[in-house]
Scaffold this motif. Structure first.
Motif, PDB file in Angstrom:
ATOM      1  N   HIS A   1      31.111 -26.699  -7.667  1.00  0.00           N
ATOM      2  CA  HIS A   1      29.950 -25.850  -8.853  1.00  0.00           C
ATOM      3  C   HIS A   1      28.943 -26.334  -8.881  1.00  0.00           C
ATOM      4  N   VAL A   2      28.568 -27.668  -8.814  1.00  0.00           N
ATOM      5  CA  VAL A   2      27.383 -28.170  -8.736  1.00  0.00           C
ATOM      6  C   VAL A   2      26.631 -28.440  -8.317  1.00  0.00           C
ATOM      7  N   GLY A   3      27.467 -28.482  -7.289  1.00  0.00           N
ATOM      8  CA  GLY A   3      26.597 -29.436  -5.159  1.00  0.00           C
ATOM      9  C   GLY A   3      25.896 -27.700  -5.355  1.00  0.00           C
ATOM     10  N   ARG A   4      26.809 -26.249  -5.290  1.00  0.00           N
ATOM     11  CA  ARG A   4      26.291 -25.525  -5.530  1.00  0.00           C
ATOM     12  C   ARG A   4      24.599 -24.838  -6.053  1.00  0.00           C
ATOM     13  N   ARG A   5      25.523 -25.072  -7.415  1.00  0.00           N
ATOM     14  CA  ARG A   5      23.907 -24.831  -7.986  1.00  0.00           C
ATOM     15  C   ARG A   5      22.785 -25.677  -7.833  1.00  0.00           C
ATOM     16  N   VAL A   6      22.946 -27.070  -7.266  1.00  0.00           N
ATOM     17  CA  VAL A   6      21.769 -27.526  -6.794  1.00  0.00           C
ATOM     18  C   VAL A   6      20.822 -27.902  -5.320  1.00  0.00           C
ATOM     19  N   ALA A   7      22.088 -26.929  -4.630  1.00  0.00           N
ATOM     20  CA  ALA A   7      22.041 -25.865  -3.521  1.00  0.00           C
ATOM     21  C   ALA A   7      20.719 -25.347  -3.738  1.00  0.00           C
ATOM     22  N   ARG A   8      21.359 -24.359  -4.746  1.00  0.00           N
ATOM     23  CA  ARG A   8      20.411 -23.260  -5.041  1.00  0.00           C
ATOM     24  C   ARG A   8      18.893 -23.015  -5.584  1.00  0.00           C
ATOM     25  N   LEU A   9      18.677 -24.049  -6.198  1.00  0.00           N
ATOM     26  CA  LEU A   9      18.053 -25.389  -6.646  1.00  0.00           C
ATOM     27  C   LEU A   9      17.316 -24.985  -5.779  1.00  0.00           C
ATOM     28  N   SER A  10      17.156 -26.216  -5.087  1.00  0.00           N
ATOM     29  CA  SER A  10      16.568 -27.004  -3.996  1.00  0.00           C
ATOM     30  C   SER A  10      16.206 -26.541  -2.807  1.00  0.00           C
ATOM     31  N   GLY A  11      17.241 -25.370  -2.658  1.00  0.00           N
ATOM     32  CA  GLY A  11      17.311 -25.085  -0.747  1.00  0.00           C
ATOM     33  C   GLY A  11      17.505 -25.364  -0.014  1.00  0.00           C
ATOM     34  N   PRO A  12      17.207 -25.047   0.975  1.00  0.00           N
ATOM     35  CA  PRO A  12      18.051 -25.939   2.184  1.00  0.00           C
ATOM     36  C   PRO A  12      17.752 -27.168   2.699  1.00  0.00           C
ATOM     37  N   LEU A  13      19.053 -27.895   2.900  1.00  0.00           N
ATOM     38  CA  LEU A  13      18.511 -29.130   3.657  1.00  0.00           C
ATOM     39  C   LEU A  13      17.664 -29.114   4.637  1.00  0.00           C
ATOM     40  N   PRO A  14      16.018 -30.210   4.402  1.00  0.00           N
ATOM     41  CA  PRO A  14      15.462 -29.708   5.339  1.00  0.00           C
ATOM     42  C   PRO A  14      15.764 -30.620   6.708  1.00  0.00           C
TER      43      PRO A  14
ATOM     44  N   GLY B   1      13.735 -34.013  11.420  1.00  0.00           N
ATOM     45  CA  GLY B   1      13.391 -34.559  13.067  1.00  0.00           C
ATOM     46  C   GLY B   1      14.028 -36.045  12.870  1.00  0.00           C
ATOM     47  N   ASP B   2      13.993 -36.286  11.656  1.00  0.00           N
ATOM     48  CA  ASP B   2      13.801 -37.609  11.384  1.00  0.00           C
ATOM     49  C   ASP B   2      14.784 -38.653   9.401  1.00  0.00           C
ATOM     50  N   PRO B   3      16.313 -38.677  10.809  1.00  0.00           N
ATOM     51  CA  PRO B   3      17.398 -38.500   9.545  1.00  0.00           C
ATOM     52  C   PRO B   3      17.366 -39.288   8.713  1.00  0.00           C
ATOM     53  N   ARG B   4      16.492 -40.571   8.287  1.00  0.00           N
ATOM     54  CA  ARG B   4      16.240 -41.030   6.862  1.00  0.00           C
ATOM     55  C   ARG B   4      15.843 -40.690   5.952  1.00  0.00           C
ATOM     56  N   LYS B   5      14.710 -39.518   6.476  1.00  0.00           N
ATOM     57  CA  LYS B   5      13.840 -38.824   5.582  1.00  0.00           C
ATOM     58  C   LYS B   5      14.575 -38.159   5.389  1.00  0.00           C
ATOM     59  N   ASP B   6      15.008 -37.308   6.624  1.00  0.00           N
ATOM     60  CA  ASP B   6      16.270 -36.056   5.726  1.00  0.00           C
ATOM     61  C   ASP B   6      17.045 -36.561   4.451  1.00  0.00           C
ATOM     62  N   LEU B   7      17.957 -37.618   4.642  1.00  0.00           N
ATOM     63  CA  LEU B   7      18.875 -38.075   4.400  1.00  0.00           C
ATOM     64  C   LEU B   7      18.322 -39.062   2.775  1.00  0.00           C
ATOM     65  N   ASP B   8      17.635 -39.528   2.576  1.00  0.00           N
ATOM     66  CA  ASP B   8      16.756 -39.346   1.863  1.00  0.00           C
ATOM     67  C   ASP B   8      16.745 -38.504   0.929  1.00  0.00           C
ATOM     68  N   GLU B   9      16.188 -37.002   1.219  1.00  0.00           N
ATOM     69  CA  GLU B   9      16.457 -35.888   0.254  1.00  0.00           C
ATOM     70  C   GLU B   9      17.976 -35.509  -0.135  1.00  0.00           C
ATOM     71  N   LEU B  10      18.718 -35.515   1.112  1.00  0.00           N
ATOM     72  CA  LEU B  10      20.680 -35.923   0.522  1.00  0.00           C
ATOM     73  C   LEU B  10      20.081 -36.136  -0.724  1.00  0.00           C
ATOM     74  N   ARG B  11      19.799 -37.994   0.028  1.00  0.00           N
ATOM     75  CA  ARG B  11      20.284 -38.801  -1.319  1.00  0.00           C
ATOM     76  C   ARG B  11      20.435 -38.364  -3.218  1.00  0.00           C
TER      77      ARG B  11
ATOM     78  N   TRP C   1      30.729 -32.706  -4.494  1.00  0.00           N
ATOM     79  CA  TRP C   1      29.080 -32.243  -4.381  1.00  0.00           C
ATOM     80  C   TRP C   1      28.910 -31.622  -2.821  1.00  0.00           C
ATOM     81  N   SER C   2      29.257 -32.624  -1.389  1.00  0.00           N
ATOM     82  CA  SER C   2      29.216 -32.293  -0.332  1.00  0.00           C
ATOM     83  C   SER C   2      29.561 -31.175   0.487  1.00  0.00           C
ATOM     84  N   GLU C   3      30.276 -30.735  -0.576  1.00  0.00           N
ATOM     85  CA  GLU C   3      31.011 -29.029   0.018  1.00  0.00           C
ATOM     86  C   GLU C   3      29.704 -28.091  -0.385  1.00  0.00           C
ATOM     87  N   GLY C   4      29.509 -28.288  -1.779  1.00  0.00           N
ATOM     88  CA  GLY C   4      28.827 -27.571  -2.083  1.00  0.00           C
ATOM     89  C   GLY C   4      27.047 -27.827  -2.188  1.00  0.00           C
ATOM     90  N   LEU C   5      27.160 -28.297  -1.546  1.00  0.00           N
ATOM     91  CA  LEU C   5      25.142 -28.554  -0.444  1.00  0.00           C
ATOM     92  C   LEU C   5      25.498 -28.274   0.281  1.00  0.00           C
TER      93      LEU C   5
END
Length: 173
Positions: A50-63, A66-76, A137-141
């Motif tokens: 539930h928390v992961g889904r809420r964070v995903a909804r509030l944050s929008g799609p994960l970017p 093309g830069d895995p480290r930058k994208d992973l930093d957003e996931l972090r 969290w991961s599933e929700g995100l």
């Protein structure tokens, strides 16, 4: 939120954690600690989802920059948000960092839940539900993990929990 309001909120968290510790003790006493661990992990995973889904909804799609480290930093950052929503900083000391193109490491130096379980005398048979929380969290995100494990744990006497979350890349099943 004023300091007084924040103190009342933290007190409410502590009372709910105290309730949780007593609930866990009751289930363990009546049905065994393995059942208490199983139900605890299942319930926390559902809350984490539930928390992961809420964070995903509030944050929008994960970017996907093309830069895995930058994208992973957003996931972090989103994992941090999930952690703060479930376990405010007053109740834990945690940090996350990206250690590889597919690895986020969560480090937990203080965990109120482990403290409460220790105080209740249940630490010996207690199984930490951390990987279940992170799976939720991961599933929700919307993230698929290829690894979700504790490399170290406060419950086992380690100075900190070190939790490894390896994110599936596009080609991984």
């Amino acid at each position: 939120m004023s300091g007084g309001e924040r103190a009342k909120t933290v007190e409410a968290y502590r009372l709910w954690w105290q309730h949780d510790a007593h609930w866990y003790q009751g289930v363990a006493a009546r049905f065994g600690q393995s059942v208490a661990n199983e139900i605890n992990a299942e319930a926390l995973r559902k809350v984490a989802l539930h928390v992961g889904r809420r964070v995903a909804r509030l944050s929008g799609p994960l970017p996907d920059t093309g830069d895995p480290r930058k994208d992973l930093d957003e996931l972090r950052r989103r994992y941090d948000d999930c952690g703060e929503r479930m376990f405010p900083g007053e109740l834990r000391n945690a940090s996350t960092e990206v250690e590889a193109d597919d690895l986020v490491v969560l480090t937990l130096r203080r965990n109120f839940a482990v403290t409460m379980v220790r105080m209740a005398g249940s630490l010996d048979g207690y199984r930490c539900p951390c990987t279940d929380i992170h799976a939720g969290w991961s599933e929700g995100l919307g993230v698929r993990l290829t690894e979700n494990r504790a490399a170290a744990c406060l419950r086992d006497g380690d100075p900190a929990c070190r939790l490894l979350l390896r994110v599936a890349t596009d080609g991984e099943a």
